[in-house]
Design an enzyme around this catalytic site. Structure first.
Site, mmCIF file in Angstrom:
data_model
loop_
_atom_site.group_PDB
_atom_site.id
_atom_site.type_symbol
_atom_site.label_atom_id
_atom_site.label_comp_id
_atom_site.label_asym_id
_atom_site.label_seq_id
_atom_site.Cartn_x
_atom_site.Cartn_y
_atom_site.Cartn_z
ATOM 1 C CG ASP A 441 -1.983 1.035 1.164
ATOM 2 O OD1 ASP A 441 -3.105 0.688 0.758
ATOM 3 O OD2 ASP A 441 -1.686 2.205 1.485
ATOM 4 C CB ILE A 442 1.174 4.117 -2.325
ATOM 5 C CG1 ILE A 442 1.557 3.237 -3.516
ATOM 6 C CG2 ILE A 442 1.936 5.434 -2.369
ATOM 7 C CD1 ILE A 442 1.145 3.785 -4.855
ATOM 8 C CD GLU A 484 -4.387 4.173 -1.407
ATOM 9 O OE1 GLU A 484 -5.354 4.023 -2.176
ATOM 10 O OE2 GLU A 484 -4.466 4.695 -0.293
#
Lengths: 568, 122
Positions: A441-442, A484
């Site tokens: 996950d960004i 994301e």
């Protein structure tokens, strides 16, 4: 990045964005539909009574009319309507009338297709693409960690414009070597051919110097590199010369870099496209061999099956794109066999085409009801067989890719990945092998979007997917899981090894430098890893999610595993 | 609400699904009428069907009639590229017949509410 509150932020695409994406996909697909339409028109010329061609053509225009209208592309929709009316009128004629008017009607239909093609180009140009105003791109600070690059020669006498282009192409993983004269380019290509050439057309030594040199090189080399022309000229003559010189694409200056990169990606793809895989089921050996031979001659990969009872093993092992099946076989009918295939979830959408002497409509329809894709009547002309099979196999692949891939990054989507995980885990259990699941996950993605704009956010997503695609192994399955969030399924890999691999990627990703207008920024991701059989199958997803959550809570920019006490 | 969307054109289906999902509905996409009927065979928990009209093998109207024959009486919304009036005349039992155009994102949601409202009153 500024620090934010703990927890994960998600940005779901809005309805507008989704519709816009679908609309672009539709516009992208239309040229192929128009091409198919032209093919069908050609068939009408040869066989004006071909009911199948008429049906297909009607449906094609109808789809254009309906779907274009849904996307607000009213002019394109109108053309679809005109085509539909023309086909309907033609279909209502008697056979002799049809034969007489076929040429005229096909001419009119071609004109409609031409009009549609023109409108598609206009609509495409009007669309707002990602990187118009803010040029956003990424670069690798540390060169040794760069992507394995492809070599491209750029020949342009305008060195300033050239440098700008080189800077951007380098960011997309291309190694670009500039040449300012056609002679220098020629010497370099003959010495060591690159993966592709980007060629200007006008040089001080002539307004067609670019196309001329490429044309002459093509005669000297047995396998010349693909060439993309890039010119300020927009005239017909320049475009024609570029095609005649073997140019694969033509861009006018100033070029949109993302489009150029897309073309280069396709041209320099070193992997051969997989041939269509066709399973031929027929108890008559000679017949099966004959059909198999025709399809193999056309470059398809064919498996023959004479004994229907072995079909399940063959399907699992050969994974065909479509099945060509005899309708009447002694042990079981094609109808029963296809129903049997349809009852297995994995093969529910596998196209099945029957091949038989059956001309009885009722029988054909009863076969269609159990899910057959189509009916071919024996004896069939080799060309017809190839077309019928190729069209369905192609459509199957397109549909599958539309259904399983994410629009922005081209990675597998959530649905597909979840199905794949179930299969991978079942295999691992059967063969007592290991599977690791990684969730990425960004970090602070919402802040990136808010501070630098959505195009910047999109570029971060694309950059991460490119990095993962380039660096993960062939056996690793990679997908975009949500806003994301990305997921990687690693087969035959324990959680420790998976964590090390992903941690290396994490470090590299944090070195990427993104630019949004004047500002540059970098960002990081967090990861969670869980492995089977340490964690039972049903809890693998949850365990990886929790590991990701722990990584986030521990301060982000790290990869966490499952603590020993949680494992079974 | 759980809604089945039937469309042979994958893009058009996705569009309809996107509109419905943004309004908070759960969507199950199927590609043709036969698949739709099969789905109903295994799982009846749908509150509504939104179907394209022009599809190969089984058209939207035929699908509607099959469902009614099988006593599946949930609201049915037909989407068409043509003028909806003749369609409604041919099959007055249809809840709604909508023309596909750019206003679909609004008209479809309104149609669903209207269909539900009518059912409540009936």
């Amino acid at each position: 990045m500024s620090g934010g509150a703990a927890g994960m932020e998600t940005r779901k695409p809005t309805l507008r964005e989704k519709i816009q994406k679908l609309r672009l996909t539709f516009l992208d697909k239309l040229p192929d539909m128009i091409l198919e339409g032209r093919g069908m028109c050609g068939r009408l010329l040869v066989a004006p009574g071909d009911a199948k061609a008429l049906d297909d053509l009607f449906r094609a225009f109808h789809t254009i009319k309906g779907t274009a209208a849904s996307f607000g592309l009213n002019e394109i929709s109108d053309q679809g309507g005109i085509g539909e009316t023309l086909v309907t009128a033609f279909r209502n004629l008697s056979p002799p009338e049809r034969a007489e008017t076929a040429a005229t009607v096909v001419g009119e239909l071609s004109a409609v297709l031409d009009q549609t093609a023109g409108l598609v180009t206009v609509a495409g140009d009007g669309e707002v693409k990602i990187d118009h105003e803010t040029k956003v791109f990424f670069s690798v600070k540390d060169e040794k960690d760069g992507f394995p690059s492809k070599r491209v020669f750029l020949c342009d006498d305008d060195q300033i414009a050239g440098e700008h282009l080189i800077a951007q192409l380098t960011c997309f993983g291309y190694e670009v070597v500039p040449y300012s004269t056609t002679d220098a380019l020629r010497t370099a290509v003959l010495a060591n051919a690159p993966d592709a050439v980007i060629m200007d057309i006008m040089f001080p030594d002539g307004i067609n110097a670019g196309t001329e040199i490429i044309d002459s090189m093509r005669r000297e080399l047995s396998s010349p590199p693909p060439v993309v022309f890039l010119s300020a000229r927009r005239d017909f003559d320049a475009r024609l010369r570029s095609v005649q010189a073997g140019g694969q694409a033509y861009f006018t200056k100033p070029v949109k870099v993302t489009e150029l990169v897309e073309t280069l990606d396709v041209l320099t793809n070193r992997e051969e496209p997989d041939p269509y895989r066709v399973l031929v089921v027929d108890d008559e050996k000679e017949v099966a061999e004959y059909h198999g031979l025709i399809l193999e001659e056309a470059g398809m990969s064919v498996r023959l099956l004479y004994e229907p009872s072995a079909i399940l093993d063959v399907l699992t092992e050969f994974r065909p794109d479509m099945v060509l099946m005899d309708m009447y076989m002694p042990t079981c009918s094609g109808r029963d066999l296809s129903q049997l295939i349809r009852q297995i979830p994995d093969f529910i959408s596998l196209p099945i085409v029957f091949l038989s002497n059956e001309t009885n409509k009722v029988m054909q329809i009863s076969a269609l009801r159990v899910g057959a894709e189509g009916f071919l009547t024996k004896p069939i002309q080799p060309d017809d067989l190839i077309t019928a099979v190729a069209v369905r196999a192609e459509r199957m692949r397109t549909l599958r890719s539309l259904m399983v891939r994410d629009g922005l990054t081209g990675l597998f989507n959530h649905t597909f990945l979840s199905q794949y995980l179930v299969t991978a885990l079942a295999t691992a259990k059967r063969e007592t092998k290991r599977v690791s699941l990684v969730m990425l996950d960004i970090d602070h993605f919402k802040t990136i979007n808010d501070s630098y704009g959505h195009p910047a956010g999109d570029q971060v997503l694309v950059a991460l997917s490119r990095l993962l695609q380039q660096r993960l192994r062939r056996s690793d399955m990679l997908g975009r899981y949500g806003g994301e969030e990305f997921a990687v399924i690693m087969q035959n890999t324990g959680p420790e090894e998976a964590r090390l691999i992903v941690d290396g990627l994490r470090e590299d990703f944090s070195r990427l430098q993104f630019q949004a207008g004047e500002r540059s920024f970098s960002c990081t991701f967090s990861g969670g890893v869980a492995g089977f059989p340490d964690v039972p199958r049903d809890h693998l997803m949850e365990a990886a999610d929790q590991a990701l959550y722990r990584a986030k809570r521990a301060g982000r920019n790290r990869v966490a595993g499952v603590p020993a006490e949680v494992r079974s | 609400m759980r809604i089945m969307v039937v469309d042979d054109d994958a893009l058009a289906g996705e569009l309809t699904a996107a509109v419905l999902e943004s309004a908070g509905h759960e969507v199950v996409l199927v590609e043709n009428g036969i698949e739709a009927l099969e789905k109903f065979g295994e799982d009846r928990a749908f509150a509504m069907v939104v179907s394209d009209m022009n599809m190969p093998l089984v058209s939207g109207i035929e699908l509607f009639r099959h469902l009614r024959d099988a006593n599946i009486d949930i609201p049915f919304i037909l989407l068409t590229g043509d003028d909806p009036a003749p369609m409604m005349a041919e099959e007055p039992r249809l809840d709604v017949c909508l023309t596909k155009d750019a206003s679909l994102e609004i008209s479809l949601i309104e149609a669903i509410e209207a269909a539900n409202e009518r059912r409540r009153r009936a």
